[in-house]
Structures are given as C-alpha cells and as structure tokens.
Design an enzyme around this catalytic site. Structure first.
Site, short mmCIF file in Angstrom:
data_model
loop_
_atom_site.label_atom_id
_atom_site.label_comp_id
_atom_site.label_asym_id
_atom_site.label_seq_id
_atom_site.Cartn_x
_atom_site.Cartn_y
_atom_site.Cartn_z
N ASP A 1 -11.74 -7.74 7.34
CA ASP A 1 -13.11 -7.70 6.79
C ASP A 1 -13.79 -9.06 6.93
O ASP A 1 -14.98 -9.14 7.24
CB ASP A 1 -13.09 -7.27 5.31
CG ASP A 1 -13.19 -5.76 5.17
OD1 ASP A 1 -12.82 -5.07 6.13
OD2 ASP A 1 -13.65 -5.29 4.11
N ASP B 1 -5.91 -6.19 5.83
CA ASP B 1 -7.10 -5.54 5.28
C ASP B 1 -8.16 -6.60 4.98
O ASP B 1 -9.33 -6.50 5.39
CB ASP B 1 -6.68 -4.81 3.99
CG ASP B 1 -7.75 -3.87 3.49
OD1 ASP B 1 -8.80 -3.74 4.14
OD2 ASP B 1 -7.53 -3.25 2.43
N TYR C 1 0.80 -1.23 0.00
CA TYR C 1 0.00 0.00 0.00
C TYR C 1 0.84 1.28 0.00
O TYR C 1 0.29 2.36 0.18
CB TYR C 1 -0.95 0.01 1.21
CG TYR C 1 -2.10 -0.99 1.10
CD1 TYR C 1 -2.07 -2.03 0.20
CD2 TYR C 1 -3.21 -0.87 1.91
CE1 TYR C 1 -3.11 -2.94 0.12
CE2 TYR C 1 -4.27 -1.77 1.83
CZ TYR C 1 -4.20 -2.81 0.92
OH TYR C 1 -5.24 -3.71 0.84
N ASP D 1 -3.30 -18.28 3.23
CA ASP D 1 -4.41 -19.08 2.68
C ASP D 1 -4.91 -20.09 3.72
O ASP D 1 -6.12 -20.28 3.89
CB ASP D 1 -4.01 -19.77 1.36
CG ASP D 1 -2.60 -20.34 1.37
OD1 ASP D 1 -1.86 -20.09 2.35
OD2 ASP D 1 -2.24 -21.05 0.42
N LYS E 1 2.94 -15.05 3.36
CA LYS E 1 2.90 -15.96 2.21
C LYS E 1 4.35 -16.18 1.77
O LYS E 1 4.71 -15.99 0.61
CB LYS E 1 2.02 -15.33 1.12
CG LYS E 1 1.69 -16.23 -0.04
CD LYS E 1 0.78 -17.39 0.31
CE LYS E 1 0.61 -18.29 -0.91
NZ LYS E 1 0.10 -19.63 -0.57
#
Ligand code: ATP
Length: 361
Positions: A257, A253, A145, A229, A196
């Site tokens: 959610d 992020d 970001y 994952d 990851k």
C-alpha cells in the site's frame, strides 16, 4: 460452466466482478482484454460468476461448494473485481470468497508490482519514473493472517487476545525462492528480504535463517536483508534501491500500500494471487470502495494492469505488454479518471484504452 468444445488455443477465464466498483472496473478490463486478444492465436473465453453481496443477501451463497475443484479443473485464471458491502455484517461473504480462494487454491504468492507511470504522479520530491519500479512479493497463505488464536475472558477488564503468527519452513522457503526466480526470469539484479527477526525471534528468525541458506543458490542476484522498519524508511528515502522485495503476509500488505502511493495511488495498483503453474487469481489492490460505487468515477487501470499480470501468467506476453503500454499512454495523455488527473468517467477511460489497443493489436 464453460463449454468443453473450445479450440485448443484458448484460455478459460473465470470472471468474478464482486461488489461496488469491482463490477465497474472489471467490466472495462474484460472489454480491454477482448480488444487486446481479438486477433491473437490464443483466444480468451470468459465465464461470469455473480458471487458477491447481492447474491449472498439473496440466497446465502458466498463461495459455493465445489467451486475450488471447478476452478482447478475448468479454468486457467480468475479475474476478480473486489468484494465488500456495508449491508453484510462483518463482510462474511468477502472473507469466504476471497480468503477462501486464496487458501484453498494455495495461492501462496501475492505479487504487487509498483511502477510509476508518470513522474507527476509520485508524492516524492525529485523522483522520476525510473526511480520507482519494484515488485513486492508478499507471502499469501501464512503469517498473522491464518486466523488462529483466541480470546480469554473476552469483554472483561482482564481480557486477553492472542493472534498467532504461523511460519512454516515449506511456506517461507517457497516464497523466498519464488522471489529469486522472479528476479532471475526478468533480469532484475536485486532481491531484498525483509522481516523483523530482531524482535520476532522465532517466526522471523526462521525467515532469516532460510534466506541465509538459499541465497547462495542465486549467485547472479544481489541479495540483501533489511528489517521492515528500515525498509519502510528506505522506500520513502530512495525507492530506486529496490527491484524485488520479499516479505511476510502482514508486512507485504502494508508495504505494497505504501508502494501504491509512491506510484500514484490505489486506482492504478495491480496484484496477482499466484500459484506458479496452477489456476491463479488477479485483482486490483483496491477494494469495493462503496463511497464511489455506481458513479462511473472509479479508475479501471488497476484492474487493467492486473489483467496484464494475468496474461503474463498465461504466457501471453505480447497482449500483456500492450495493456501496460495503453495504460502508460493514457496517463501521459491524461485520458484517465479524475483520481490521477484526468476528467474521464470509468467507461470513457475504458473506451479510450479499447481504441488505443484496437489500433495496435
Ligand atoms: P478495503 O477495505 O477492501 O480496502 P475499502 O472500500 O475500504 O476497501 P478501497 O476500495 O481500497 O477501500 O478504497 C479506499 C478509497 O480509495 C476509496 O474510498 C476511494 O476513494 C479510493 N479508491 C479506491 N479505488 C479507487 C479507484 N479504482 N478509483 C478511484 N478511487 C479509488
């Protein structure tokens, strides 16, 4: 500007309601904060800032020059609503204000607690409130970001787009240590670091290497590593495995959610943008929701629970707990807005919380 002659025991709060439902929910949160602290030794002193789409469209102001220095000098915390308005192309003002404050105040922790307040609110079968209670600690200043990258041959069939993922040793280590310290301070037993690193073999290899280096400093905490994952899968299968999850900007992020839905939806989800010991910003996870703005239907609970995080940050734990207790009671008694099963408007839900708190403050 706040007056300089405040009594010693006061905290200065900058209020930026912003756009859309941000304005409506922040109005209720401020009323509720006043009720919760009316008799406490430490008084809150609020100063409003009208930054948002209307102001930007009127005179071009988004985040005025000197704002960051002013917040550092004159304020203890910032209560933020939401920014975003379809009249502003690309929501430039929103990027300037919110991303500007996050990066210039170096608010490197995005704290997103997920707490199921009532069994009926989770979409998971056979899960109860005790199973869904964890906090996502999201890195807030680096990662994908930061906005570095570029286009090559844009608009042609050969175009290339590069978005860079920035991970610094300082940035990764401080957020991971924050997660461990956060757990320790609250007697939480488990920290899970998620990345990851099997695919992102440079940036996320650094995350994993630092995790292995520092976890030994926290022998009292059970530390665990999961690829993102696998974590997404486990959060849905059995969220009771987790107390604190620390991860990068992008994954945080997404996971928070996901977490907000496990606990009843966006209307209830709080967040803090924090630099420990410095002026920090607290906002509901939801955005300005133009589709429901101005209709008195937005749920103020996300903003109220963000206000509780703000009070915690200021060391005012008793009124913070009172705010949480009030929201929990409103959910149990269905004295809420329609998104979580009640039939009250934004203002009426705020009235109920004010009354509950006034009777107990
Ligand atoms: P952003 O792009 O910043 O995420 P957005 O306006 O696209 O903002 P949100 O504001 O996050 O999206 O909300 C998405 C939808 O969720 C809204 O359109 C609304 O229906 C619902 N919603 C969000 N917040 C609330 C709330 N406080 N109360 C009730 N419904 C909400």
């Amino acid at each position: 500007m706040p007056e300089p002659e405040l009594p010693q025991k006061s905290k200065r709060i900058a209020v930026i309601p912003g756009d859309g439902i941000g304005v409506e929910v922040t109005r209720e949160a401020v009323r509720i904060l006043r009720a919760a602290t009316s008799k406490s030794a430490t008084q809150l002193h609020f100063t409003d800032f009208d930054w948002g789409a209307d102001r930007y469209l009127r005179d071009g102001t988004s985040l005025p020059g000197g704002a960051v220095e002013m917040f550092r000098r004159d304020f203890d915390a910032i209560l933020f609503g939401a920014v975003g308005d379809p009249r502003v192309p690309g929501n430039q003002h929103a990027a300037d204000i919110l991303l500007g404050l996050r990066s210039k105040l170096d608010l490197y922790v995005n704290l997103r607690p997920v707490e199921l307040l009532d069994d009926a609110l989770t979409p998971l079968r056979d899960r109860a409130a005790k199973d869904v209670r964890f906090t996502v600690v999201r890195e807030n200043t680096e990662g994908l970001y930061v906005g570095t990258g570029g286009h090559f041959q844009r608009g042609t069939p050969h175009e290339v787009a590069i978005q860079e993922d920035v991970n610094t040793r300082r940035g990764v280590e401080r957020i991971q240590r924050y997660a461990f310290e956060f757990a320790r301070a609250r007697n939480l037993r488990r920290v899970c670091m998620s990345d990851k690193s099997n695919a992102l073999t440079f940036g996320h290899e650094l995350w994993l290497r630092i995790f292995k280096e520092i976890r030994g400093d926290y022998p009292d905490i059970e530390s665990r590593h999961l690829y993102v994952d696998a974590l997404a899968m486990e959060l849905v299968r059995d969220p009771s495995q987790f107390d604190v999850i620390v991860t990068c900007n992008l994954f945080g992020d997404i996971l928070s959610d996901l977490g907000s839905q496990l606990a009843g939806g966006l209307g209830l989800a709080p967040s803090g943008n924090i630099h420990p010991g410095q002026v920090s910003l607290f906002e509901p996870v939801h955005g300005s929701a133009p589709n429901i703005a101005g209709k008195n239907i937005a749920n103020p609970a996300g903003s109220v629970l963000s206000s509780a995080l703000m009070l915690d940050h200021l060391g005012l734990h008793a009124p913070a707990n009172l705010l949480r207790e009030a929201v929990r009671a409103s959910v149990k008694e269905k004295k809420t807005t329609r998104d979580i099963g009640g039939n009250l408007g934004t203002k009426e839900a705020g009235d109920w919380l004010v009354e509950y708190i006034a009777a107990r403050a």
